[in-house]
Write an enzyme that holds these catalytic residues in place. Structure first.
Site, mmCIF file in Angstrom:
data_model
loop_
_atom_site.group_PDB
_atom_site.id
_atom_site.type_symbol
_atom_site.label_atom_id
_atom_site.label_comp_id
_atom_site.label_asym_id
_atom_site.label_seq_id
_atom_site.Cartn_x
_atom_site.Cartn_y
_atom_site.Cartn_z
ATOM 1 N N LYS A 1 66.777 -22.194 -6.593
ATOM 2 C CA LYS A 1 65.369 -22.705 -6.031
ATOM 3 C C LYS A 1 65.665 -23.694 -4.976
ATOM 4 O O LYS A 1 66.489 -24.721 -5.032
ATOM 5 C CB LYS A 1 64.655 -23.354 -7.344
ATOM 6 C CG LYS A 1 63.068 -23.086 -7.230
ATOM 7 C CD LYS A 1 62.506 -23.631 -8.460
ATOM 8 C CE LYS A 1 60.684 -23.605 -8.373
ATOM 9 N NZ LYS A 1 60.350 -24.409 -9.485
HETATM 10 C C1 E4P Z 1 56.703 -24.126 -9.656
HETATM 11 O O1 E4P Z 1 57.942 -23.512 -9.880
HETATM 12 C C2 E4P Z 1 56.547 -25.561 -10.186
HETATM 13 O O2 E4P Z 1 57.573 -25.624 -11.190
HETATM 14 C C3 E4P Z 1 55.536 -25.472 -10.806
HETATM 15 O O3 E4P Z 1 54.596 -24.423 -11.137
HETATM 16 C C4 E4P Z 1 54.605 -26.846 -10.227
HETATM 17 O O4 E4P Z 1 53.392 -26.756 -10.979
HETATM 18 P P1 E4P Z 1 52.586 -28.253 -10.854
HETATM 19 O O5 E4P Z 1 51.884 -28.101 -9.427
HETATM 20 O O6 E4P Z 1 51.462 -28.219 -11.961
HETATM 21 O O7 E4P Z 1 53.416 -29.322 -10.970
#
Ligand code: E4P
Length: 217
Positions: free
Chosen positions: A83
């Site tokens: 990522k």
């Molecule tokens: C995406 O890969 C992130 O890990 C996640 O969906 C972020 O979510 P949040 O905005 O609830 O922290």
């Protein structure tokens, strides 16, 4: 539509996987922090539990360091998706890491233009954050729809991984729009099964069954 579990909690992943609802897992530095675990150890454990892509995020901000971290994360298991953030350096890292044969998830996407760049950089997944756009009174679902249109216009193969899904409505709307994947906390995925009429109907069936005095087993 694939479901990814947005968590680094092993117990939550195991419990959700029992129903076949885990097609992959996404983690991020905040989720690793919440788990209290070492990133390499917990990610390896998750990869052993789940066959699908497991996203592990780099934490550097310059391309060369992201590439080095990505290569290290990719060694954890074959199903790692590296990522990287949607910055210019992140796009450069995406290009290099995908060219080397890795899955790359470009994260922190908040605009259609950013998603277009990620697709052109060869991203395996683009992660637009629905909930965080809603948090600032913008329309996260509209962004998912815009990206779907753009990717379909040009037949980009990058998968739309709707992230930051906080409600069951987010999930059903993403499915209607045609997002390839949604990632959400296991608690939100579990809520998809809830319906007041299901509870009411089951209650009636159980009461009537008790009146018959019968047993199946
Ligand atoms: C995406 O890969 C992130 O890990 C996640 O969906 C972020 O979510 P949040 O905005 O609830 O922290």
């Amino acid at each position: 539509m694939k479901f990814f579990a947005d968590t680094a909690e092993i117990d939550e992943i195991v419990a959700l996987a029992e129903t076949g609802m885990v097609d992959g897992v996404t983690t991020n530095p905040s989720l690793i922090m919440k788990s209290g675990r070492d990133i390499l150890e917990v990610t390896k454990e998750i990869c052993q539990l789940v066959d699908g892509p497991v996203s592990a995020e780099v934490v550097s901000t310059d391309a060369e360091a992201m590439i080095a971290e990505g290569r290290k994360l990719a060694k954890i298991a074959e199903n790692i998706a590296i990522k990287v953030p949607l910055t210019w350096d992140g796009l450069k890292a995406c290009k290099t890491l995908t060219t080397e044969g890795n899955m790359v998830n470009v994260t922190l996407c908040f605009s259609a233009n950013q998603a277009l760049l990620a697709a052109k950089a060869g991203a395996t997944f683009i992660s637009p954050f629905v909930g965080r756009l809603d948090d600032i009174n913008l329309d996260g679902l509209e962004l998912i729809a815009d990206i779907r249109t753009i990717y379909d216009n040009y037949d980009f193969q990058t998968q739309i991984l709707a992230a930051s899904a906080r409600t069951v409505n987010h999930i059903s709307q993403c499915a209607l729009i045609g997002a390839d994947v949604v990632t959400a906390p296991p608690s939100v995925i579990r809520k998809l099964a809830d319906h007041v009429l299901t509870d009411k109907g089951l209650d009636t069936f159980m009461k009537d069954w008790a009146k018959t005095g019968q047993k199946i087993l």
